[in-house]
Structures are given as C-alpha cells and as structure tokens.
Design an enzyme around this catalytic site. Sequence first.
Site, mmCIF file in Angstrom:
data_model
loop_
_atom_site.group_PDB
_atom_site.id
_atom_site.type_symbol
_atom_site.label_atom_id
_atom_site.label_comp_id
_atom_site.label_asym_id
_atom_site.label_seq_id
_atom_site.Cartn_x
_atom_site.Cartn_y
_atom_site.Cartn_z
ATOM 1 N NE ARG A 128 -2.228 1.229 3.637
ATOM 2 C CZ ARG A 128 -2.855 1.399 4.737
ATOM 3 N NH1 ARG A 128 -4.407 1.352 4.534
ATOM 4 N NH2 ARG A 128 -2.177 1.765 5.767
ATOM 5 C CB THR A 187 -1.837 7.236 -3.104
ATOM 6 O OG1 THR A 187 -1.283 5.907 -3.197
ATOM 7 C CG2 THR A 187 -0.840 8.248 -3.739
ATOM 8 C CG ASP A 232 3.279 -2.292 9.188
ATOM 9 O OD1 ASP A 232 3.432 -3.573 8.594
ATOM 10 O OD2 ASP A 232 3.384 -1.346 7.988
ATOM 11 C CG ASP A 252 7.045 -2.974 9.231
ATOM 12 O OD1 ASP A 252 7.484 -3.406 8.401
ATOM 13 O OD2 ASP A 252 6.476 -1.718 9.498
#
Length: 209
Positions: A104, A108, A200, A203
């Site tokens: 992603r 944006t 995340d 991660d």
Amino acid sequence: MSKVYVFDHPLIQHKLSIMRQKETGTKQFRELLDEIAMLMVYEVSRDLPVEPVEIETPIQKTTVNMLAGKPIGIIPILRAGLGMVDGITNLIPNAKIGHIGLYRDPETLQPVEYYCKLPEDATERELFVLDPMLATGGSASAAIGFLKARGCTHIRLVNLIAAPEGVERIQKDHPDVNIYVAAMDERLNDHGYIIPGLGDAGDRLFGTK
Ligand code: PRP
Ligand code: URA
C-alpha cells in the site's frame, strides 16, 4: 452481497488480544498468527462439500464422508498474508499456494502490484485469499480483482482484523466474495491504520521495524 463471518471463539479472541499488545515480540506474534489461522480455517471450510465413499475398516466395509468438490488454493497477499499459510496448510495439506505481491503506497494508500504467481489450475480451485489486515480494502479488492481477471470464480477472503471501511469496499467491489474475520474493529485513523488494530502487521511479523 458478501456475508461477513466474525469468529468470537474464546481461543481466537484470547490469542488475538496478545497479538494486539505492543510488547508482544516477533516470535510470539508469528506463532499466534499461525495458530489463529489454523483455528479460523476450521470455520472457513465448514460448508465445503463432502461425498460418500466406500471404505473398509479392520472390522467391515462402510460408507464414510470425504471432501469433494473443488480442491483448495490459498493465496497469501505479500507480505503479511504469508504468516497465515502454515496454519492453514497444517489442516489442508493438499492446498496449492499462489502469491500476490502488493504493497500500500503510504501517501496515496493505493495498492501497488509487484508479483503474481498462481497455481496453473487456479481457476478450478476454491481460493482462500489471506491477509491479516483489511483496512481501506484497497489491497484485498485489487488482489481479488487480479484473480477474477485471470478467470477465478470461487473466492473467499480471510482476515485477522477488519475495519468497517474495508468490509464495505469488498462488499461493493466483490459482492460474491464472503469475508471471514477474527475481529471487526472500530474504524481507520487518518493514516489508514486500523483502530485499535495491532499496528503494521508485516513489520510485526517479520521484525522490520
Ligand atoms: C498491509 C496489510 C494489507 C494492507 C491493508 O500491507 O498486510 O495488505 O496493508 O491495507 P488496505 O486494506 O488499506 O489496502 P502493506 O501494504 O503494509 O504491505 P506489507 O504486507 O508488505 O507490509
Ligand atoms: N496495514 C497494516 O498492517 N495495519 C493496519 O492497521 C492497516 C494496514
């Protein structure tokens, strides 16, 4: 309209609660995602068809039920979807695995494709698309779009945590795809992260931050 199945099993909820905690390290995070994926697939596969088969036990002949219908394909969305593969193949060892690489764009929030390799007979399979996080839904919607563009028709989406925004996006773009989640969270924050979420997923799974 896609159906949404939320798993409220106590074992799943307990394990997910540990994953959410910021102190939980990579090793435990990885193990828990694996375990939850294994528990979830039990329900994701609940409506798979079975057919009667004649067998012989050590005592006598009998008719038993065995899986029938389309074979399974599992499609992790890279990177974080990889963390759900082992749990599922533990229970469905004959599943073939395809990979879709998407990230992603942080500015944006739009998905960018960088890899796609599917089993040759993917169109003949019941496909489980895997990604722990359904946030805006852009990545999952794009991945499902790639599969459909290549002729796949039987697709289920399996997520650990979903935001309502992501569910709405899938229901709008792919009303034929049912969604299976361990938890529905509140909403997205201004950066497109799920609240309260777990941060995340990629991660935390791979220890990259
Ligand atoms: C995360 C996650 C999903 C996506 C969800 O991946 O694993 O693929 O974001 O967000 P969306 O629903 O708004 O599209 P990310 O882009 O961080 O890539 P990574 O798995 O390589 O870290
Ligand atoms: N991707 C993640 O890994 N976590 C989120 O909360 C949103 C997108």
